[in-house]
Scaffold this active site. Structure first.
Site, PDB file in Angstrom:
ATOM      1  N   GLY A   4      -4.956  -1.845   5.445  1.00 46.61           N
ATOM      2  CA  GLY A   4      -4.690  -3.240   5.052  1.00 46.61           C
ATOM      3  C   GLY A   4      -5.120  -4.222   6.123  1.00 46.61           C
ATOM      4  O   GLY A   4      -4.355  -5.114   6.513  1.00 46.61           O
ATOM      5  N   THR A   6      -7.670  -6.368   5.925  1.00 48.64           N
ATOM      6  CA  THR A   6      -8.476  -7.493   5.435  1.00 48.64           C
ATOM      7  C   THR A   6      -7.760  -8.835   5.569  1.00 48.64           C
ATOM      8  O   THR A   6      -8.371  -9.878   5.370  1.00 48.64           O
ATOM      9  CB  THR A   6      -8.881  -7.287   3.953  1.00 48.64           C
ATOM     10  OG1 THR A   6      -7.681  -7.037   3.201  1.00 48.64           O
ATOM     11  CG2 THR A   6      -9.859  -6.149   3.781  1.00 48.64           C
ATOM     12  N   ARG A  29      -9.113  -2.987   0.371  1.00 48.71           N
ATOM     13  CA  ARG A  29      -9.955  -2.926  -0.840  1.00 48.71           C
ATOM     14  C   ARG A  29     -11.082  -3.948  -0.816  1.00 48.71           C
ATOM     15  O   ARG A  29     -12.147  -3.708  -1.354  1.00 48.71           O
ATOM     16  CB  ARG A  29      -9.090  -3.170  -2.087  1.00 48.71           C
ATOM     17  CG  ARG A  29      -8.135  -2.050  -2.422  1.00 48.71           C
ATOM     18  CD  ARG A  29      -7.115  -2.510  -3.419  1.00 48.71           C
ATOM     19  NE  ARG A  29      -6.350  -3.650  -2.900  1.00 48.71           N
ATOM     20  CZ  ARG A  29      -5.406  -4.299  -3.557  1.00 48.71           C
ATOM     21  NH1 ARG A  29      -5.115  -3.944  -4.783  1.00 48.71           N
ATOM     22  NH2 ARG A  29      -4.764  -5.315  -3.008  1.00 48.71           N
ATOM     23  N   ARG A  30     -10.839  -5.113  -0.212  1.00 47.82           N
ATOM     24  CA  ARG A  30     -11.849  -6.179  -0.274  1.00 47.82           C
ATOM     25  C   ARG A  30     -12.955  -5.909   0.754  1.00 47.82           C
ATOM     26  O   ARG A  30     -12.862  -6.296   1.916  1.00 47.82           O
ATOM     27  CB  ARG A  30     -11.179  -7.537  -0.044  1.00 47.82           C
ATOM     28  CG  ARG A  30     -10.327  -7.979  -1.244  1.00 47.82           C
ATOM     29  CD  ARG A  30      -9.456  -9.154  -0.945  1.00 47.82           C
ATOM     30  NE  ARG A  30      -8.360  -8.823  -0.057  1.00 47.82           N
ATOM     31  CZ  ARG A  30      -7.416  -9.686   0.329  1.00 47.82           C
ATOM     32  NH1 ARG A  30      -7.450 -10.922  -0.092  1.00 47.82           N
ATOM     33  NH2 ARG A  30      -6.450  -9.288   1.138  1.00 47.82           N
ATOM     34  N   ASN A  81       0.045  -0.153   7.275  1.00 45.48           N
ATOM     35  CA  ASN A  81       0.404  -1.566   7.077  1.00 45.48           C
ATOM     36  C   ASN A  81       0.166  -2.042   5.640  1.00 45.48           C
ATOM     37  O   ASN A  81       0.856  -2.936   5.171  1.00 45.48           O
ATOM     38  CB  ASN A  81      -0.424  -2.402   8.077  1.00 45.48           C
ATOM     39  CG  ASN A  81      -0.445  -3.862   7.711  1.00 45.48           C
ATOM     40  OD1 ASN A  81       0.532  -4.581   7.906  1.00 45.48           O
ATOM     41  ND2 ASN A  81      -1.562  -4.327   7.135  1.00 45.48           N
ATOM     42  N   SER A 134      10.096  -3.478   6.720  1.00 46.03           N
ATOM     43  CA  SER A 134      10.500  -4.882   6.508  1.00 46.03           C
ATOM     44  C   SER A 134      12.007  -4.959   6.697  1.00 46.03           C
ATOM     45  O   SER A 134      12.706  -3.946   6.586  1.00 46.03           O
ATOM     46  CB  SER A 134      10.148  -5.298   5.074  1.00 46.03           C
ATOM     47  OG  SER A 134      10.766  -6.523   4.737  1.00 46.03           O
ATOM     48  N   TYR A 147      10.845  -4.298  -4.484  1.00 44.97           N
ATOM     49  CA  TYR A 147      10.182  -4.413  -3.176  1.00 44.97           C
ATOM     50  C   TYR A 147      11.109  -3.842  -2.101  1.00 44.97           C
ATOM     51  O   TYR A 147      10.684  -3.053  -1.245  1.00 44.97           O
ATOM     52  CB  TYR A 147       9.819  -5.871  -2.863  1.00 44.97           C
ATOM     53  CG  TYR A 147       9.196  -6.031  -1.489  1.00 44.97           C
ATOM     54  CD1 TYR A 147       7.939  -5.507  -1.214  1.00 44.97           C
ATOM     55  CD2 TYR A 147       9.888  -6.667  -0.450  1.00 44.97           C
ATOM     56  CE1 TYR A 147       7.379  -5.617   0.052  1.00 44.97           C
ATOM     57  CE2 TYR A 147       9.332  -6.785   0.815  1.00 44.97           C
ATOM     58  CZ  TYR A 147       8.079  -6.252   1.058  1.00 44.97           C
ATOM     59  OH  TYR A 147       7.520  -6.363   2.321  1.00 44.97           O
ATOM     60  N   PHE A 184       0.975 -12.737   2.201  1.00 50.49           N
ATOM     61  CA  PHE A 184       2.022 -12.000   1.484  1.00 50.49           C
ATOM     62  C   PHE A 184       2.596 -12.781   0.290  1.00 50.49           C
ATOM     63  O   PHE A 184       2.682 -12.264  -0.823  1.00 50.49           O
ATOM     64  CB  PHE A 184       3.124 -11.662   2.499  1.00 50.49           C
ATOM     65  CG  PHE A 184       4.309 -10.941   1.931  1.00 50.49           C
ATOM     66  CD1 PHE A 184       4.284  -9.556   1.760  1.00 50.49           C
ATOM     67  CD2 PHE A 184       5.469 -11.623   1.589  1.00 50.49           C
ATOM     68  CE1 PHE A 184       5.401  -8.890   1.246  1.00 50.49           C
ATOM     69  CE2 PHE A 184       6.575 -10.964   1.079  1.00 50.49           C
ATOM     70  CZ  PHE A 184       6.533  -9.592   0.909  1.00 50.49           C
TER      71      PHE A 184
HETATM   72  P1  NDP Z   1      -1.250  -9.683   3.421  1.00 45.26           P
HETATM   73  O1  NDP Z   1      -1.249  -9.899   1.936  1.00 45.26           O
HETATM   74  O2  NDP Z   1      -1.827 -10.743   4.272  1.00 45.26           O
HETATM   75  O3  NDP Z   1      -1.982  -8.303   3.748  1.00 45.26           O
HETATM   76  C1  NDP Z   1      -1.769  -7.143   2.989  1.00 45.26           C
HETATM   77  C2  NDP Z   1      -2.858  -6.127   3.288  1.00 45.26           C
HETATM   78  O4  NDP Z   1      -2.577  -4.936   2.529  1.00 45.26           O
HETATM   79  C3  NDP Z   1      -4.232  -6.604   2.895  1.00 45.26           C
HETATM   80  O5  NDP Z   1      -5.170  -6.267   3.894  1.00 45.26           O
HETATM   81  C4  NDP Z   1      -4.526  -5.835   1.624  1.00 45.26           C
HETATM   82  O6  NDP Z   1      -5.920  -5.556   1.525  1.00 45.26           O
HETATM   83  C5  NDP Z   1      -3.765  -4.531   1.878  1.00 45.26           C
HETATM   84  N1  NDP Z   1      -3.485  -3.844   0.621  1.00 45.26           N
HETATM   85  C6  NDP Z   1      -2.656  -4.237  -0.373  1.00 45.26           C
HETATM   86  N2  NDP Z   1      -2.713  -3.384  -1.392  1.00 45.26           N
HETATM   87  C7  NDP Z   1      -3.616  -2.420  -1.046  1.00 45.26           C
HETATM   88  C8  NDP Z   1      -4.130  -1.264  -1.691  1.00 45.26           C
HETATM   89  N3  NDP Z   1      -3.722  -0.905  -2.917  1.00 45.26           N
HETATM   90  N4  NDP Z   1      -5.038  -0.501  -1.035  1.00 45.26           N
HETATM   91  C9  NDP Z   1      -5.455  -0.852   0.197  1.00 45.26           C
HETATM   92  N5  NDP Z   1      -5.008  -1.932   0.869  1.00 45.26           N
HETATM   93  C10 NDP Z   1      -4.107  -2.702   0.235  1.00 45.26           C
HETATM   94  O7  NDP Z   1       0.273  -9.420   3.806  1.00 45.26           O
HETATM   95  P2  NDP Z   1       0.975  -9.012   5.194  1.00 45.26           P
HETATM   96  O8  NDP Z   1       0.011  -8.905   6.272  1.00 45.26           O
HETATM   97  O9  NDP Z   1       2.137  -9.874   5.352  1.00 45.26           O
HETATM   98  O10 NDP Z   1       1.524  -7.559   4.782  1.00 45.26           O
HETATM   99  C11 NDP Z   1       1.288  -6.402   5.527  1.00 45.26           C
HETATM  100  C12 NDP Z   1       2.503  -5.512   5.436  1.00 45.26           C
HETATM  101  O11 NDP Z   1       3.613  -6.169   6.026  1.00 45.26           O
HETATM  102  C13 NDP Z   1       2.944  -5.150   4.023  1.00 45.26           C
HETATM  103  O12 NDP Z   1       3.324  -3.782   4.023  1.00 45.26           O
HETATM  104  C14 NDP Z   1       4.154  -6.024   3.785  1.00 45.26           C
HETATM  105  O13 NDP Z   1       5.042  -5.486   2.859  1.00 45.26           O
HETATM  106  C15 NDP Z   1       4.744  -6.086   5.174  1.00 45.26           C
HETATM  107  N6  NDP Z   1       5.640  -7.181   5.498  1.00 45.26           N
HETATM  108  C16 NDP Z   1       5.248  -8.492   5.341  1.00 45.26           C
HETATM  109  C17 NDP Z   1       6.117  -9.517   5.701  1.00 45.26           C
HETATM  110  C18 NDP Z   1       5.778 -10.969   5.524  1.00 45.26           C
HETATM  111  O14 NDP Z   1       6.709 -11.797   5.436  1.00 45.26           O
HETATM  112  N7  NDP Z   1       4.527 -11.345   5.488  1.00 45.26           N
HETATM  113  C19 NDP Z   1       7.420  -9.225   6.287  1.00 45.26           C
HETATM  114  C20 NDP Z   1       7.733  -7.838   6.367  1.00 45.26           C
HETATM  115  C21 NDP Z   1       6.850  -6.874   6.018  1.00 45.26           C
HETATM  116  P3  NDP Z   1      -6.789  -5.655   0.181  1.00 45.26           P
HETATM  117  O15 NDP Z   1      -6.134  -6.649  -0.724  1.00 45.26           O
HETATM  118  O16 NDP Z   1      -8.138  -6.052   0.667  1.00 45.26           O
HETATM  119  O17 NDP Z   1      -6.767  -4.271  -0.347  1.00 45.26           O
HETATM  120  C1  8X3 Z   2       8.736  -9.383   3.584  1.00 42.16           C
HETATM  121  C2  8X3 Z   2       9.916 -10.164   4.050  1.00 42.16           C
HETATM  122  O1  8X3 Z   2      12.073 -11.278   3.270  1.00 42.16           O
HETATM  123  O2  8X3 Z   2      10.124 -11.531   1.839  1.00 42.16           O
HETATM  124  O3  8X3 Z   2       8.945  -8.025   3.713  1.00 42.16           O
HETATM  125  O4  8X3 Z   2      11.277  -9.418   1.954  1.00 42.16           O
HETATM  126  S1  8X3 Z   2      10.896 -10.607   2.706  1.00 42.16           S
END
Ligand code: NDP
Ligand code: 8X3
Length: 246
Positions: A4, A6, A29-30, A81, A134, A147, A184
């Site tokens: 992840g 991207t 994926r992207r 991630n 998380s 989630y 996210f």
């Molecule tokens: P983003 O949406 O910015 O990034 C998510 C990444 O995950 C992208 O690079 C996306 O790439 C990749 N991804 C999603 N689905 C797939 C798939 N099926 N196959 C391959 N890659 C995938 O979000 P975050 O950086 O915030 O999220 C990263 C992680 O952190 C997640 O696990 C999220 O649950 C967790 N998290 C986020 C929080 C927040 O508040 N932002 C807080 C706590 C945890 P692509 O779409 O190109 O495939």
């Molecule tokens: C992402 C943080 O609070 O939206 O994992 O669940 S929250």
């Protein structure tokens, strides 16, 4: 290897490792974004290797990871991630497609990738898995249901892996961030920019770089030190339920 990469945490984590001199395998994926980042992180000089696949697709995961070129086969650190939230409805009003998407990505995808990388981590003398969980992995909030369940599973899987990999000195760590301003919420609210932006208004949310710094802090700790679990929230957030907005 950072899944992840991207956008958000994954991209910042890859950039941070790269700036510290690590060779990175970046996934997502992207593919266009992936190639752009790979170029920036030195793909031409064999410092970065982009691997585009969907973590939900088990046969694709198996195929791409097992056919990594020889010079990229020895993975020391895996950062799981890739993940997402889809929707914030109650279970009664929820969309089962969203549930499948979250469970298939956050739980099964993480398992598919991890299973394929463990043999390499076993060979390494400094194997380390960092799972991005998380605060939703230890707390539950209305509309978070599935989630939260998926991140509770990441919490359980992280603990199980730590026990299973103990004989191989493979460290297993989990980072559990709170609210962080990445893509996210844009993904969770299916491209609704206004709703996504509102999530981060009235306080200073975490930035992707904060999680990148924590990740390298964890993996660069001395080999005899395993940071098992690191919960990080914005200063304005005390739990999933207590957020101080101006
Ligand atoms: P983003 O949406 O910015 O990034 C998510 C990444 O995950 C992208 O690079 C996306 O790439 C990749 N991804 C999603 N689905 C797939 C798939 N099926 N196959 C391959 N890659 C995938 O979000 P975050 O950086 O915030 O999220 C990263 C992680 O952190 C997640 O696990 C999220 O649950 C967790 N998290 C986020 C929080 C927040 O508040 N932002 C807080 C706590 C945890 P692509 O779409 O190109 O495939
Ligand atoms: C992402 C943080 O609070 O939206 O994992 O669940 S929250």
């Amino acid at each position: 290897m950072i899944t992840g990469a991207t956008s958000g945490f994954g991209k910042a984590i890859a950039e941070n490792y790269s700036s510290l001199g690590y060779r990175t395998i970046i996934t997502g994926r992207r593919s266009e974004r992936l190639l752009e980042l790979a170029e920036k992180l030195g793909a031409k000089d064999k410092k970065c290797y982009p691997l585009s696949f969907d973590v939900r697709n088990r046969s694709e995961v198996e195929q791409v990871i097992s056919s990594l070129p020889e010079e990229w086969k020895n993975i020391d650190i895996l950062v799981n991630n890739a993940g997402l939230a889809l929707g914030k409805e109650t279970i009664e009003n929820g969309d089962p497609e969203n549930w499948d998407g979250m469970l298939d990505t956050n739980v099964k995808g993480l398992l598919y990738v991890t299973r394929m990388v463990i043999p390499s981590l076993k060979k390494s003398k400094q194997g380390h898995i960092v799972n991005i969980g998380s605060i939703a992995g230890t707390e539950v909030y209305i509309g978070g249901n599935v989630y939260c369940a998926s991140k509770h599973a990441v919490n359980a899987i992280s603990k199980a892996l730590r026990m299973e990999l103990l004989p191989y000195a493979i460290r297993v760590s989990q980072i559990r961030p709170g609210l962080a301003d990445t893509e996210f919420s844009l993904v969770r609210y299916k491209g609704d920019e206004e709703k996504a932006a509102m999530t981060y208004q009235g306080y200073e949310a975490l930035m992707a770089e904060d999680i990148a710094r924590a990740t390298t802090f964890i993996t660069e700790s001395p080999q005899h030190v395993c940071i098992n679990d690191l919960e990080i929230t914005p200063t304005a957030q005390a739990s999933a339920h207590y957020l101080h907005k101006n």
